[in-house]
Design a protein around this motif. Structure first.
Motif, short mmCIF file in Angstrom:
data_model
loop_
_atom_site.label_atom_id
_atom_site.label_comp_id
_atom_site.label_asym_id
_atom_site.label_seq_id
_atom_site.Cartn_x
_atom_site.Cartn_y
_atom_site.Cartn_z
N LEU A 52 -10.01 66.28 -35.12
CA LEU A 52 -10.66 65.48 -34.08
C LEU A 52 -11.88 64.75 -34.65
O LEU A 52 -12.53 65.26 -35.57
CB LEU A 52 -11.10 66.37 -32.92
N PRO A 53 -12.21 63.59 -34.10
CA PRO A 53 -13.43 62.90 -34.53
C PRO A 53 -14.66 63.78 -34.25
O PRO A 53 -14.86 64.23 -33.13
CB PRO A 53 -13.45 61.62 -33.68
N ARG A 54 -15.44 64.04 -35.28
CA ARG A 54 -16.60 64.92 -35.15
C ARG A 54 -17.54 64.45 -34.05
O ARG A 54 -18.07 65.26 -33.27
CB ARG A 54 -17.34 64.99 -36.49
N GLU A 55 -17.74 63.14 -33.97
CA GLU A 55 -18.69 62.61 -32.97
C GLU A 55 -18.22 62.90 -31.54
O GLU A 55 -19.04 63.12 -30.64
CB GLU A 55 -18.93 61.12 -33.17
N ASP A 56 -16.92 62.90 -31.31
CA ASP A 56 -16.40 63.19 -29.97
C ASP A 56 -16.64 64.65 -29.59
O ASP A 56 -16.96 64.97 -28.44
CB ASP A 56 -14.90 62.88 -29.90
N ALA A 60 -19.22 66.18 -26.57
CA ALA A 60 -18.87 67.17 -25.55
C ALA A 60 -19.83 68.34 -25.57
O ALA A 60 -20.22 68.87 -24.52
CB ALA A 60 -17.43 67.65 -25.77
N ARG A 61 -20.24 68.77 -26.76
CA ARG A 61 -21.20 69.87 -26.88
C ARG A 61 -22.54 69.48 -26.22
O ARG A 61 -23.14 70.28 -25.48
CB ARG A 61 -21.41 70.21 -28.35
N GLU A 62 -22.97 68.27 -26.51
CA GLU A 62 -24.23 67.80 -25.92
C GLU A 62 -24.14 67.74 -24.39
O GLU A 62 -25.06 68.17 -23.67
CB GLU A 62 -24.58 66.42 -26.48
N GLN A 63 -23.03 67.24 -23.88
CA GLN A 63 -22.85 67.15 -22.43
C GLN A 63 -22.83 68.54 -21.78
O GLN A 63 -23.38 68.75 -20.70
CB GLN A 63 -21.57 66.38 -22.12
N TYR A 269 -16.29 77.31 -39.15
CA TYR A 269 -15.61 76.18 -38.52
C TYR A 269 -16.57 75.01 -38.39
O TYR A 269 -17.78 75.20 -38.26
CB TYR A 269 -15.09 76.58 -37.13
N GLU A 270 -16.00 73.81 -38.41
CA GLU A 270 -16.78 72.59 -38.24
C GLU A 270 -16.31 71.84 -36.99
O GLU A 270 -15.13 71.94 -36.61
CB GLU A 270 -16.62 71.68 -39.46
N ALA A 271 -17.22 71.12 -36.38
CA ALA A 271 -16.85 70.28 -35.25
C ALA A 271 -15.77 69.30 -35.69
O ALA A 271 -15.95 68.58 -36.67
CB ALA A 271 -18.07 69.53 -34.73
N GLY A 272 -14.63 69.31 -35.00
CA GLY A 272 -13.48 68.50 -35.38
C GLY A 272 -12.31 69.34 -35.84
O GLY A 272 -11.16 68.88 -35.84
N ASP A 273 -12.59 70.61 -36.23
CA ASP A 273 -11.50 71.53 -36.60
C ASP A 273 -10.73 71.99 -35.37
O ASP A 273 -11.30 72.08 -34.27
CB ASP A 273 -12.06 72.77 -37.31
N VAL A 274 -9.47 72.30 -35.56
CA VAL A 274 -8.62 72.84 -34.51
C VAL A 274 -7.70 73.89 -35.14
O VAL A 274 -7.17 73.66 -36.23
CB VAL A 274 -7.75 71.75 -33.84
N VAL A 275 -7.55 75.03 -34.47
CA VAL A 275 -6.58 76.03 -34.93
C VAL A 275 -5.47 76.11 -33.88
O VAL A 275 -5.73 76.42 -32.72
CB VAL A 275 -7.20 77.42 -35.12
N LEU A 276 -4.25 75.83 -34.30
CA LEU A 276 -3.09 76.04 -33.44
C LEU A 276 -2.54 77.43 -33.72
O LEU A 276 -2.48 77.86 -34.88
CB LEU A 276 -2.00 75.01 -33.73
N HIS A 277 -2.14 78.15 -32.67
CA HIS A 277 -1.50 79.44 -32.93
C HIS A 277 -0.38 79.71 -31.95
O HIS A 277 -0.33 79.16 -30.86
CB HIS A 277 -2.52 80.58 -32.98
#
Length: 324
Positions: A52-56, A60-63, A269-277
């Motif tokens: 995911l785009p880090r800025e997006d 969301a975190r800021e909101q 983890y970094e903002a933009g990472d995703v783990v599918l399981h």
């Protein structure tokens, strides 16, 4: 890629020793789909770096923290996006949602925590989260192509937007099919950290080869249910009631891993990472011991093939006490 972890990590029942843990295998989302599917089938998870785009994600975190800031949860003089916990407050007034502190998704905390719990719940319904973030086109497009579901890809509405104040109760050992029992075990969970999470910051951990363990547990219960003469519907309800009151397999991850002679897979983890399981992949979380007192924020998003039976209880927003 795997490696040895030397940093001290803690779960609910013990510190994890170096021999108890190994790093998650990261994957580049641009790898061929065939290779990504192979890794998902082998490991039961797919750790996608910078999908995911880090800025997006940081928006969301800021909101989120702007939304919760009236409760006094944030340290004075810090930015909302940083999510730094107020050192003049106690964690008792800011219980996390969905960590399993109470059974059957009961309301956490007492009256002093009411405002925080109410706002944390309301955040699930806000457009910036429920629409802009949960249905992010990059994630939806990837899921559709990765699974081959294409136009049948459905995002389940019920999500768990979890905050984790430093030092509070981590998430217990479980696999998702326990809670998605009224649908096929083909759903895909996307665990999305909303912000950076240090190795000791309370991130998700996965049991090594835990998908097979989850399937074994499921098969054993099914066998016992049939021997007891339970109908399929009775078995679905009985399975959850035979877990702990929270629905988890255990609140003791270190002991659980030793029981199955497995290690826990960990990562920062970094903002933009995703783990599918997968639906039977066993996971939990560490205690948030972030040295900067940073609040861990993440969400669980579930996706299914709408052409197959799915758990329709998950087609409404999360509510405290919904029993799912």
């Amino acid at each position: 890629m795997v490696g040895i972890v030397t940093e001290r990590l803690a779960v609910a029942d013990a510190p994890l020793q170096p021999e108890d843990i190994v790093l998650l295998r990261p994957s580049d989302p641009t790898l061929p789909l065939e290779e990504l599917r192979k890794r998902y089938d082998e490991d039961g998870y797919l750790f996608l770096k910078h999908l995911l785009p880090r800025e997006d994600v940081l928006k969301a975190r800021e909101q989120y923290f702007n939304f919760l800031s009236p409760t006094g949860v944030l340290k004075e003089g810090t930015k909302a996006v940083e999510g730094v916990f107020n050192p003049n407050k106690t964690a008792d007034d800011f219980p996390g949602i969905g960590a399993g502190a109470v059974g059957m998704n009961g309301r956490p905390g007492d009256e002093s925590a009411a405002q925080f719990v109410d706002l944390a719940l309301e955040a699930h319904y806000e457009e910036w989260y429920a629409e802009d973030f949960c249905k992010h086109p990059v994630l939806l497009d990837f899921i559709a192509k990765f699974t081959g579901w294409e136009d049948n890809t459905m995002a389940l509405r019920r999500t768990l937007l979890r905050n984790n104040i430093p030092g509070t109760k981590p998430i217990g050992v479980h696999y998702d099919q326990i809670f998605l029992r009224h649908g096929d075990p083909t759903s895909v969970t996307a665990w999305v950290p909303i912000g950076d999470i240090k190795l000791n910051g309370g991130g998700l951990i996965y049991l090594e080869n835990g998908d097979s363990v989850g399937q074994e547990i499921e098969q054993e219960f099914t066998r016992k249910a049939k021997e007891a003469g339970l109908t399929d519907e009775e078995a679905k309800n009985a399975f959850n009631s035979n877990m702990m009151a929270t629905g988890f397999l255990s609140e003791r991850p270190a002991e659980f891993a030793r029981q199955y002679n497995r290690r826990w897979l960990v990562s920062e983890y970094e903002a933009g990472d995703v783990v599918l399981h997968k639906a039977h992949a066993i996971h939990a979380s560490t205690i948030n011991n972030d040295p900067g007192n940073v609040i861990r924020l993440a969400t669980d998003l579930r996706f299914c093939d709408s052409s197959k039976p799915y758990d329709k209880r998950w087609m409404k927003f999360y509510e405290i006490g919904d029993g799912v």
